[in-house]
Design a protein around this motif. Structure first.
Motif, PDB file in Angstrom:
ATOM      1  N   ALA A   1      -8.405  -0.799  -2.259  1.00 55.43           N
ATOM      2  CA  ALA A   1      -8.450   0.465  -1.531  1.00 55.43           C
ATOM      3  C   ALA A   1      -6.986   0.193  -0.542  1.00 55.43           C
ATOM      4  CB  ALA A   1      -9.683   0.312  -0.617  1.00 55.43           C
ATOM      5  N   TRP A   2      -6.728  -0.846  -0.384  1.00 60.61           N
ATOM      6  CA  TRP A   2      -5.396  -0.932   0.577  1.00 60.61           C
ATOM      7  C   TRP A   2      -4.005  -1.067  -0.152  1.00 60.61           C
ATOM      8  CZ3 TRP A   2      -6.205   0.366   5.263  1.00 60.61           C
ATOM      9  CH2 TRP A   2      -7.203   0.317   5.835  1.00 60.61           C
ATOM     10  N   GLY A   3      -4.202  -1.478  -1.636  1.00 61.28           N
ATOM     11  CA  GLY A   3      -2.698  -1.525  -2.257  1.00 61.28           C
ATOM     12  C   GLY A   3      -2.828  -2.381  -3.241  1.00 61.28           C
ATOM     13  N   MET A   4      -1.480  -2.887  -3.913  1.00 59.56           N
ATOM     14  CA  MET A   4      -1.565  -3.654  -4.881  1.00 59.56           C
ATOM     15  C   MET A   4      -1.659  -5.216  -4.432  1.00 59.56           C
ATOM     16  SD  MET A   4       2.666  -3.946  -5.216  1.00 59.56           S
ATOM     17  CE  MET A   4       3.064  -1.907  -5.019  1.00 59.56           C
ATOM     18  N   ALA A   5      -2.060  -6.064  -5.279  1.00 58.83           N
ATOM     19  CA  ALA A   5      -2.371  -7.345  -4.751  1.00 58.83           C
ATOM     20  C   ALA A   5      -0.940  -8.001  -4.638  1.00 58.83           C
ATOM     21  CB  ALA A   5      -2.869  -8.023  -5.941  1.00 58.83           C
ATOM     22  N   ASP A   6      -1.180  -9.182  -3.844  1.00 58.50           N
ATOM     23  CA  ASP A   6       0.155  -9.762  -3.109  1.00 58.50           C
ATOM     24  C   ASP A   6       1.207 -10.214  -4.315  1.00 58.50           C
ATOM     25  OD1 ASP A   6      -0.795  -9.362  -0.680  1.00 58.50           O
ATOM     26  OD2 ASP A   6      -1.156 -11.527  -0.294  1.00 58.50           O
ATOM     27  N   GLU A   7       0.526 -10.602  -5.331  1.00 55.23           N
ATOM     28  CA  GLU A   7       1.489 -11.261  -6.440  1.00 55.23           C
ATOM     29  C   GLU A   7       2.185  -9.874  -7.071  1.00 55.23           C
ATOM     30  OE1 GLU A   7      -0.760 -13.862  -9.536  1.00 55.23           O
ATOM     31  OE2 GLU A   7      -2.224 -12.534  -8.684  1.00 55.23           O
TER      32      GLU A   7
ATOM     33  N   GLY B   1       0.902  -1.001   0.136  1.00 53.77           N
ATOM     34  CA  GLY B   1      -0.017   0.024  -0.080  1.00 53.77           C
ATOM     35  C   GLY B   1       0.788   1.197  -0.080  1.00 53.77           C
ATOM     36  N   ARG B   2       0.273   2.468   0.434  1.00 56.86           N
ATOM     37  CA  ARG B   2       0.965   3.532   0.521  1.00 56.86           C
ATOM     38  C   ARG B   2       1.726   3.695   1.897  1.00 56.86           C
ATOM     39  NH1 ARG B   2      -3.076   3.863  -2.901  1.00 56.86           N
ATOM     40  NH2 ARG B   2      -4.526   3.407  -1.141  1.00 56.86           N
ATOM     41  N   GLY B   3       3.187   4.018   2.176  1.00 58.14           N
ATOM     42  CA  GLY B   3       3.747   4.037   3.221  1.00 58.14           C
ATOM     43  C   GLY B   3       3.295   5.023   4.324  1.00 58.14           C
ATOM     44  N   TYR B   4       2.525   5.934   4.017  1.00 65.76           N
ATOM     45  CA  TYR B   4       2.204   6.894   4.973  1.00 65.76           C
ATOM     46  C   TYR B   4       1.173   6.229   5.979  1.00 65.76           C
ATOM     47  CZ  TYR B   4      -2.023   7.941   2.198  1.00 65.76           C
ATOM     48  OH  TYR B   4      -3.257   7.680   1.525  1.00 65.76           O
ATOM     49  N   PHE B   5       0.346   5.161   5.308  1.00 68.33           N
ATOM     50  CA  PHE B   5      -0.685   4.625   6.132  1.00 68.33           C
ATOM     51  C   PHE B   5      -0.098   3.947   7.544  1.00 68.33           C
ATOM     52  CE2 PHE B   5      -3.145   1.052   7.680  1.00 68.33           C
ATOM     53  CZ  PHE B   5      -4.320   1.743   7.898  1.00 68.33           C
ATOM     54  N   ASP B   6      -0.475   4.316   8.707  1.00 71.40           N
ATOM     55  CA  ASP B   6      -0.076   3.708  10.072  1.00 71.40           C
ATOM     56  C   ASP B   6       1.241   4.143  10.312  1.00 71.40           C
ATOM     57  OD1 ASP B   6      -2.140   2.509  10.871  1.00 71.40           O
ATOM     58  OD2 ASP B   6      -1.678   0.577  10.630  1.00 71.40           O
TER      59      ASP B   6
ATOM     60  N   VAL C   1      10.157   1.192   0.110  1.00 74.39           N
ATOM     61  CA  VAL C   1       9.701   0.846  -1.282  1.00 74.39           C
ATOM     62  C   VAL C   1       8.015   0.633  -1.213  1.00 74.39           C
ATOM     63  CG1 VAL C   1       9.560  -0.102  -3.375  1.00 74.39           C
ATOM     64  CG2 VAL C   1      11.724   0.010  -1.983  1.00 74.39           C
ATOM     65  N   ASP C   2       7.292   1.388  -1.452  1.00 75.06           N
ATOM     66  CA  ASP C   2       5.778   1.182  -1.221  1.00 75.06           C
ATOM     67  C   ASP C   2       5.045   1.326  -2.627  1.00 75.06           C
ATOM     68  OD1 ASP C   2       5.729   4.023  -1.871  1.00 75.06           O
ATOM     69  OD2 ASP C   2       4.689   4.623   0.147  1.00 75.06           O
ATOM     70  N   GLN C   3       3.744   1.645  -2.624  1.00 72.77           N
ATOM     71  CA  GLN C   3       3.008   1.502  -4.062  1.00 72.77           C
ATOM     72  C   GLN C   3       3.429   2.466  -4.751  1.00 72.77           C
ATOM     73  OE1 GLN C   3      -1.314   1.140  -3.166  1.00 72.77           O
ATOM     74  NE2 GLN C   3      -1.710   2.351  -5.074  1.00 72.77           N
ATOM     75  N   SER C   4       3.646   3.768  -4.005  1.00 72.29           N
ATOM     76  CA  SER C   4       3.835   5.040  -4.835  1.00 72.29           C
ATOM     77  C   SER C   4       5.385   4.898  -5.506  1.00 72.29           C
ATOM     78  CB  SER C   4       3.703   6.358  -3.816  1.00 72.29           C
ATOM     79  OG  SER C   4       4.871   5.992  -2.904  1.00 72.29           O
ATOM     80  N   SER C   5       6.413   4.002  -5.190  1.00 76.60           N
ATOM     81  CA  SER C   5       7.454   3.780  -5.737  1.00 76.60           C
ATOM     82  C   SER C   5       7.346   2.962  -7.046  1.00 76.60           C
ATOM     83  CB  SER C   5       8.679   2.978  -4.680  1.00 76.60           C
ATOM     84  OG  SER C   5       8.528   3.796  -3.610  1.00 76.60           O
TER      85      SER C   5
ATOM     86  N   LEU D   1      14.824  -8.035   2.954  1.00 81.25           N
ATOM     87  CA  LEU D   1      13.761  -7.460   2.347  1.00 81.25           C
ATOM     88  C   LEU D   1      12.437  -7.951   3.262  1.00 81.25           C
ATOM     89  CD1 LEU D   1      13.892  -8.426  -1.469  1.00 81.25           C
ATOM     90  CD2 LEU D   1      14.582  -6.398  -0.034  1.00 81.25           C
ATOM     91  N   GLN D   2      11.795  -6.878   4.108  1.00 86.25           N
ATOM     92  CA  GLN D   2      10.711  -7.012   4.728  1.00 86.25           C
ATOM     93  C   GLN D   2       9.664  -6.715   4.145  1.00 86.25           C
ATOM     94  OE1 GLN D   2      11.500  -6.011   8.957  1.00 86.25           O
ATOM     95  NE2 GLN D   2       9.321  -5.825   9.718  1.00 86.25           N
ATOM     96  N   LEU D   3       8.656  -7.765   4.091  1.00 90.85           N
ATOM     97  CA  LEU D   3       7.418  -7.171   2.914  1.00 90.85           C
ATOM     98  C   LEU D   3       6.228  -7.270   4.156  1.00 90.85           C
ATOM     99  CD1 LEU D   3       9.475  -8.666   1.143  1.00 90.85           C
ATOM    100  CD2 LEU D   3       7.443  -9.535  -0.073  1.00 90.85           C
ATOM    101  N   MET D   4       5.200  -6.376   3.514  1.00 85.88           N
ATOM    102  CA  MET D   4       3.913  -6.363   4.381  1.00 85.88           C
ATOM    103  C   MET D   4       2.836  -6.378   3.206  1.00 85.88           C
ATOM    104  SD  MET D   4       2.409  -6.090   7.196  1.00 85.88           S
ATOM    105  CE  MET D   4       0.784  -6.715   6.866  1.00 85.88           C
ATOM    106  N   THR D   5       1.953  -7.470   3.287  1.00 84.71           N
ATOM    107  CA  THR D   5       0.964  -7.881   2.302  1.00 84.71           C
ATOM    108  C   THR D   5      -0.221  -7.095   2.630  1.00 84.71           C
ATOM    109  OG1 THR D   5       0.130  -9.797   3.183  1.00 84.71           O
ATOM    110  CG2 THR D   5       1.902  -9.997   1.989  1.00 84.71           C
ATOM    111  N   THR D   6      -1.032  -6.999   1.708  1.00 82.38           N
ATOM    112  CA  THR D   6      -2.549  -6.314   1.797  1.00 82.38           C
ATOM    113  C   THR D   6      -3.733  -7.033   1.606  1.00 82.38           C
ATOM    114  OG1 THR D   6      -2.443  -5.116  -0.029  1.00 82.38           O
ATOM    115  CG2 THR D   6      -1.440  -4.203   1.834  1.00 82.38           C
TER     116      THR D   6
END
Length: 652
Positions: free
Chosen positions: A410-416, A376-381, A395-399, A438-443
């Motif tokens: 609404a929360w961001g890109m698909a896990d794939e 998603g977008r890194g400003y969230f939380d 590195v987030d969706q805006s990158s 690499l530390q990932l956070m899925t949505t």
């Protein structure tokens, strides 16, 4: 003396009475939806409606002040004008709409979290873009808003007679107006001094009853003030010397040297035996993956074939627990290895969320490219500020180029898409001969539960079941793609949930609702087997650094779970008020107002009893949370770029 014979007070009492009716009806609807869980006998109903009335009146005492002051100071010339009467009629209709909207919002929030409004609802206002889009994608919101507007107009029309009677009543004289304002202000001040956010939530008993007895709007506004709680002020404590001794027994390891002068400073040199291993690490934090969804834990719907197979191929922790109930709590525990101290997580303590000795910072100091990848977008939380301030590249969706995002909600890109991004980042680091973390956070496993069509046999947006199956599908695809990469054999893959899909229950901390899986996978690096020790997310960082044989100065409250001398297990779990320690059988809970409880046989009968801080399990509980709160407040969790000479590390 002011009486309800006068126009201003009759109008004010009409609006407040309607709000009171709305609160009672909302409470009743929520009660009926969880009748069995609430255990509503005669005493339960008395708690729900008796204490509930207190909370409702407390909120109305606050709400009455601004409207009451306006009505009472309104000059007679304006009060009797046609436009003002029309405005007061419109205000009644708007208030009715607000009542209906609040009731529906409470129902949806309760359906998602099993509680009344709290600081989560406050956060939802802050991050309104994601929340609004999530609501639009999850519910038929526009028809619902239109229906609420129609109902408000119908009720407003039905109330025209009492409204006219109120507006036609004689006005209160000025002396009476001042007395009424003083009375309203006095009641509000009295409520502020006597009714708090934590009453009666900290007193034990059935959590559903206490939540039903609360008032949503009251809790919402109280959360603005109380999203952080001072441990010393609100919770049971022990003398510092006892806490320090208990903490050192809990977290000490062979050859570890404590280096701080403060008794509660847990900074220590960790000596992991053996030569350091320059292994890559990919740590995937999976949104809302409860252990109960896995087929290998008994689910019969076939939602997790890839994870069930991965369990057999991994170092798997089958008694592993989330520390909290939200993503930011999971990220806090995994990244900083600290217990879930009361109030909001460190991730969201804006202005005080950086400079810690995080897992990413430790690895960056060893030459790793530490990167946080978020779908998603890194400003969230406040994620971008937290991770960038603690040793990570964000590195987030805006990158990501839009062409590389094949599906988003609404929360961001698909896990794939997130996993493809991770493969790309890993390829770049490998080409530069740089080890990566690499530390990932899925949505994807989040309402509205939408994902690319055609991937699985459950339609997108059909509910949690499909989202879990898609999550599993994406993980399988990610590992298949990674196995073809030159860096695969030298990489540890860690999969863990941020929290479970739901933690509501009749208890404050229902232990089973915190159960999540933890996989550590590396076919040529880690021998597959299962670990049954009780553990929680704060144990991930020291365990990973132990697998890498790295020596370091630790501020971690977790343990290396793979040391042969590991102590008996424990899991730190909590929510924003209640702080627990689970030892595999029993649970100790610390609550505001110094309340201390114990739940024996916490996974089964869960017998609650009031105990003192002398109880051994409670003493362990206090040590972790009192110690962590002290360390945070005194900057004892900070990263030291150049440790003192006496603590310099020499790998061997």
């Amino acid at each position: 003396m002011p009486t309800l014979r006068h126009a201003q007070l009759r109008y004010l009492s009409l609006l407040l009475g309607l709000w009171l009716v709305a609160f009672v009806l909302t409470r009743t609807a929520l009660l009926l939806s969880h009748w069995q869980e609430a255990g509503t006998g005669a005493s339960g109903l008395l708690t729900v409606y008796g204490v509930g009335l207190l909370y409702d009146l407390a909120y109305l005492a606050f709400a009455a002040v601004p409207l009451g002051v306006y009505l009472l100071l309104c000059p007679e010339r304006i009060w009797t004008s046609r436009w003002h009467r029309a405005w007061l009629q419109l205000l009644l209709a708007i208030s009715l709409y607000a009542m209906l909207f609040t009731a529906v919002a409470e129902w949806l929030f309760w359906d998602e979290f099993g509680v009344r409004f709290n600081f989560i609802a406050v956060d939802y206002l802050v991050y309104s873009d994601e929340v609004v889009n999530n609501i639009l994608e999850s519910y038929p919101i526009y028809p619902l808003l239109a229906l609420l507007a129609l109902l408000a107009l119908v009720v407003a029309a039905a109330l025209q007679r009492p409204l006219r009677q109120a507006l036609d009543a004689p006005l209160l004289p000025w002396r009476g107006r001042l007395a009424a304002i003083a009375s309203l202000t006095g009641m509000a001040l009295g409520v502020a001094l006597t009714v708090g956010q934590d009453f009666p939530r900290s007193s034990g008993g059935n959590a559903y009853q206490r939540e039903l007895a609360s008032n949503g709007p009251f809790q919402f506004f109280a959360a603005f003030r109380n999203n952080e709680l001072d441990y010393q002020q609100f919770y049971a404590t022990l003398p510092e010397a006892e806490v320090a001794a208990q903490l050192r027994r809990e977290i000490s390891e062979p050859n570890a040297r404590f280096i701080g002068s403060d008794p509660l400073d847990i900074r220590r040199v960790i000596d992991n035996p053996g030569q350091p291993k320059a292994l890559n690490v990919v740590l995937v934090t999976i949104e809302s993956l409860s252990a109960k969804y896995m087929g290998s834990f008994g689910d019969t719907r076939g939602l997790t074939p890839n994870l069930d197979e991965l369990r057999r191929q991994s170092l798997f922790f089958n008694n592993f627990y989330a520390t909290g109930t939200r993503t930011d709590r999971g990220l806090e525990a995994i990244t900083l290895s600290v217990p879930p101290t009361p109030g909001r997580s460190i991730v969201k303590r804006i202005g005080r969320e950086s400079g810690f000795a995080s897992l990413g910072q430790q690895l960056a100091a060893q030459g790793y490219d530490s990167a946080f990848l978020y779908g998603g977008r890194g400003y969230f939380d406040n994620m971008s500020a937290f991770f960038s301030g603690n040793g990570y590249r964000v590195v987030d969706q805006s990158s990501v180029d839009e062409a590389d995002i094949h599906f988003k909600n609404a929360w961001g890109m698909a896990d794939e898409d997130l996993y493809r991004l991770a493969i790309k980042e890993a390829d770049n680091d490998h080409a530069a001969s740089k080890p990566f973390f690499l530390q990932l956070m899925t949505t994807s496993n989040h309402r509205p539960y939408t994902y690319p069509e055609g991937r699985i046999d459950i339609p997108s947006g059909d509910g949690r079941e499909g989202a879990v199956k898609y999550t599993d599908h994406a993980i399988g695809g990610f590992l298949r793609a990674a196995r073809g990469k030159p860096w695969f054999d030298n990489t540890l893959f860690v999969f863990v949930a941020d929290h479970t899909a739901g933690s509501a229950g009749s208890q404050d901390l229902p232990v089973a609702s915190y159960h999540i899986p933890l996989f550590i996978y590396g076919p040529k690096l880690v021998k597959p087997h299962e670990v049954s020790m009780i553990a929680s997310q704060i144990d991930i960082a020291p365990t990973l650094l132990g697998l890498l044989n790295l020596d370091y100065v630790s501020t971690f409250y977790g343990r290396n779970l793979l040391r042969h001398d590991a102590k008996p297990g424990r899991a730190l779990i909590g929510n924003y008020q209640h702080l627990g320690l689970f030892d595999g059988k029993d649970l100790a809970i610390l609550s505001p107002r110094g309340v201390v409880r114990r739940h024996d046989d916490a996974l089964q009968l869960s017998r609650e009893s009031q105990v003192s801080s002398d109880d051994s399990l409670v003493a362990r509980d206090i040590a972790y949370y009192q110690g962590a709160s002290h360390a945070y407040g005194h900057a004892l969790l900070s990263w030291l770029p150049k440790p003192p000479a006496s603590t310099r590390l020499s790998q061997r």
